[in-house]
Design an enzyme around this catalytic site. Structure first.
Site, PDB file in Angstrom:
ATOM      1  N   LYS A 177       5.627   1.765  15.521  1.00  0.00           N
ATOM      2  CA  LYS A 177       4.575   2.607  16.094  1.00  0.00           C
ATOM      3  C   LYS A 177       4.958   3.131  17.487  1.00  0.00           C
ATOM      4  CE  LYS A 177       1.865   1.206  12.626  1.00  0.00           C
ATOM      5  NZ  LYS A 177       1.651  -0.178  12.275  1.00  0.00           N
TER       6      LYS A 177
ATOM      7  N   ASP B  66       0.802  -1.229   0.000  1.00  0.00           N
ATOM      8  CA  ASP B  66       0.000   0.000   0.000  1.00  0.00           C
ATOM      9  C   ASP B  66       0.837   1.282   0.000  1.00  0.00           C
ATOM     10  OD1 ASP B  66       1.004  -0.306   2.513  1.00  0.00           O
ATOM     11  OD2 ASP B  66      -0.922  -0.283   3.551  1.00  0.00           O
TER      12      ASP B  66
ATOM     13  N   ASP C  46       1.845   6.148   2.336  1.00  0.00           N
ATOM     14  CA  ASP C  46       1.106   4.910   2.552  1.00  0.00           C
ATOM     15  C   ASP C  46      -0.337   5.253   2.212  1.00  0.00           C
ATOM     16  OD1 ASP C  46      -0.610   2.990   3.685  1.00  0.00           O
ATOM     17  OD2 ASP C  46       0.847   2.458   5.219  1.00  0.00           O
TER      18      ASP C  46
HETATM   19  N1  GDD Z   1       0.470 -11.739   3.541  1.00  0.00           N
HETATM   20  C1  GDD Z   1       0.231 -10.984   4.592  1.00  0.00           C
HETATM   21  N2  GDD Z   1      -0.159 -11.590   5.758  1.00  0.00           N
HETATM   22  N3  GDD Z   1       0.376  -9.643   4.496  1.00  0.00           N
HETATM   23  C2  GDD Z   1       0.111  -8.897   5.596  1.00  0.00           C
HETATM   24  C3  GDD Z   1      -0.317  -9.458   6.813  1.00  0.00           C
HETATM   25  C4  GDD Z   1      -0.454 -10.900   6.897  1.00  0.00           C
HETATM   26  O1  GDD Z   1      -0.809 -11.474   7.910  1.00  0.00           O
HETATM   27  N4  GDD Z   1      -0.519  -8.423   7.697  1.00  0.00           N
HETATM   28  C5  GDD Z   1      -0.228  -7.285   7.029  1.00  0.00           C
HETATM   29  N5  GDD Z   1       0.135  -7.555   5.751  1.00  0.00           N
HETATM   30  C6  GDD Z   1       0.558  -6.615   4.709  1.00  0.00           C
HETATM   31  C7  GDD Z   1      -0.398  -5.461   4.422  1.00  0.00           C
HETATM   32  O2  GDD Z   1      -1.277  -5.792   3.364  1.00  0.00           O
HETATM   33  C8  GDD Z   1       0.544  -4.349   3.987  1.00  0.00           C
HETATM   34  O3  GDD Z   1       0.866  -4.430   2.616  1.00  0.00           O
HETATM   35  C9  GDD Z   1       1.800  -4.621   4.786  1.00  0.00           C
HETATM   36  O4  GDD Z   1       1.725  -5.995   5.190  1.00  0.00           O
HETATM   37  C10 GDD Z   1       1.933  -3.729   6.022  1.00  0.00           C
HETATM   38  O5  GDD Z   1       0.755  -3.839   6.789  1.00  0.00           O
HETATM   39  P1  GDD Z   1      -0.093  -2.543   7.203  1.00  0.00           P
HETATM   40  O6  GDD Z   1      -1.258  -3.024   7.982  1.00  0.00           O
HETATM   41  O7  GDD Z   1      -0.350  -1.666   6.027  1.00  0.00           O
HETATM   42  O8  GDD Z   1       0.930  -1.881   8.207  1.00  0.00           O
HETATM   43  P2  GDD Z   1       1.116  -0.350   8.587  1.00  0.00           P
HETATM   44  O9  GDD Z   1       0.842   0.535   7.433  1.00  0.00           O
HETATM   45  O10 GDD Z   1       0.377  -0.097   9.836  1.00  0.00           O
HETATM   46  O11 GDD Z   1       2.705  -0.310   8.942  1.00  0.00           O
HETATM   47  C11 GDD Z   1       3.659  -0.854   8.041  1.00  0.00           C
HETATM   48  O12 GDD Z   1       3.906   0.042   6.970  1.00  0.00           O
HETATM   49  C12 GDD Z   1       4.500   1.319   7.335  1.00  0.00           C
HETATM   50  C13 GDD Z   1       4.734   2.089   6.048  1.00  0.00           C
HETATM   51  O13 GDD Z   1       3.535   2.324   5.422  1.00  0.00           O
HETATM   52  C14 GDD Z   1       4.969  -1.128   8.802  1.00  0.00           C
HETATM   53  O14 GDD Z   1       5.832  -1.827   7.954  1.00  0.00           O
HETATM   54  C15 GDD Z   1       5.626   0.190   9.268  1.00  0.00           C
HETATM   55  O15 GDD Z   1       6.890  -0.077   9.872  1.00  0.00           O
HETATM   56  C16 GDD Z   1       5.826   1.111   8.076  1.00  0.00           C
HETATM   57  O16 GDD Z   1       6.352   2.373   8.512  1.00  0.00           O
HETATM   58 MG    MG Z   2       0.012   0.324   5.545  1.00  0.00          MG
END
Ligand code: GDD
Ligand code: MG
Length: 365
Positions: A163, A110, A220
């Protein structure tokens, strides 16, 4: 070269769009979000992309098959029996990722930016350690993973805090990594594991994780407000490059630039469109319509004299005559907004018909 894209999670923050379509397939600037990433990977020589999914692979398989041939990349689906977090899926796809001993990419599905993957490869190879995280600066770091450097070291990471509750820094994980295959031996098989909370801190303890500074924009786009902001940033970057993907400023409807219009869309007379507008496939726009900072997804219809700002209009939805939508309004699939209706920050679930004003931000079910 190989890459894995993390496509799991339920995309709840991008509802109501994700009630109809998995997040990676939602069109960002007229292309499924994930295709921006796959095309950028293909450009630097990636031949195998693993999509780590934990729900609805059928629709993704169908849509992405069409793109597979055109970008010359083999797309593998790796289906988790239960969500394995952000590291577990790497272990699950070990057969493909460790096929040869070369480093591989990992991407959150994303995020949008200019994807400088060749620079990332060069930097990763130059330091020779286990992993490289792409980082960017943000003003509000608490909803991301924050990195802190070793004193007097430009790139070696000293701490990775996911976070953070208290301020530790404003350089954050952009969700793009390049990792050596040795990282796979740090992850347990078939166990939900977080790359941010478990794997990265372990590599950091061994002093083998580096950061790579991203140039240009980053976002994001996993929630509506950020999706709209990310779209503005992306369109501005296209404008800076003089991209042909944008409508020419000489079109009589373009106002303020940064307008992208699919060639199948129809636009009426005396419209004022822009800045920062994306108009999708088969969209029909009536006369005298005003659009700013919005995305109209494929098949949607905007009737005469409607006024739309900071809004995502879902697939096949209809906006009535003289209607006014604003303040991060999101219409799901097949929504109808009546004539002369006002919607202020409404999140409208699929197939709803709105016949009364929505004066304050609300979820309409
Ligand atoms: N296959 C799979 N299985 N993918 C997963 C799972 C799972 O169980 N859980 C989450 N994801 C995927 C999501 O679809 C997304 O592409 C990515 O892992 C990160 O998950 P998010 O839920 O979007 O996390 P976030 O936005 O809160 O935080 C992450 O992204 C930030 C940057 O946008 C972290 O990586 C942070 O450290 C980072 O700063
Ligand atoms: Mg995200």
């Amino acid at each position: 070269m190989k890459a894995l894209i993390l496509v799991g999670g339920f995309g709840t923050r991008l509802r109501p769009l994700t009630l109809t379509m998995p997040k990676p397939l939602v069109e960002f600037a007229n292309k499924p979000m994930i295709m921006h990433q796959i095309e950028a990977l293909a450009k630097v020589g990636v031949t195998d992309v693993v999509l780590a999914v934990n729900y609805r692979p059928e629709i993704m398989e169908r849509v992405l098959k069409e793109y597979e041939a055109s970008c010359g990349v083999k797309i593998h689906f790796s289906l988790e029996p239960e969500p394995l977090g952000t590291a577990g899926p790497l272990k699950l796809a070990e057969d493909i990722l460790a096929k040869d001993d070369s480093p591989f990419f990992v991407l959150n599905s994303d995020v949008t930016c200019e994807f400088p993957f060749q620079d990332l490869i060069d930097f990763h190879n130059s330091h020779g350690d286990e992993g490289t995280i792409v980082v960017t600066k943000v003003e509000e770091p608490s909803k991301y993973g924050v990195i802190v450097h070793k004193p007097n070291h430009a790139s070696r990471i000293d701490r990775f805090v996911e976070k953070p509750v208290e301020f530790v820094g404003n350089r954050i994980n952009a969700g793009l990594y390049m990792l050596n295959t040795s990282v796979l031996s740090r992850i347990e098989k078939n166990k939900p594991t977080s790359i941010e909370q478990e794997t990265f801190p372990a590599i950091v303890r061994d002093g083998k994780l580096h950061s790579f500074d991203l140039e240009g924009f980053w976002m994001d786009v996993g929630q509506p407000k950020d999706f709209l902001t990310g779209t503005c940033l992306y369109l501005s970057s296209l404008a800076k490059k003089g991209s042909k993907l944008l409508a020419s400023p000489s079109e009589n409807y373009v106002y303020g630039g940064n307008v992208m219009v699919d060639e199948t869309a129809k636009i009426g007379k005396n419209c004022r469109i822009g800045p920062n507008v994306v108009i999708g496939k088969n969209v029909v726009i009536g006369d005298g319509v005003r659009l700013q900072r919005c995305t109209l997804l494929p098949g949607s219809k905007v009737k005469d004299h409607a006024w739309i700002k900071s809004t995502i209009v879902g697939w096949n939805s209809t906006v009535g005559k003289w209607a006014r939508l604003e303040n991060v309004t999101v219409l799901g699939d097949d929504v109808t907004i009546g004539d002369e209706i006002y919607v202020n920050g409404g999140s409208v679930l699929p197939h709803k018909s709105i016949k009364a004003n929505v004066d304050v931000p609300a979820i309409i079910m």
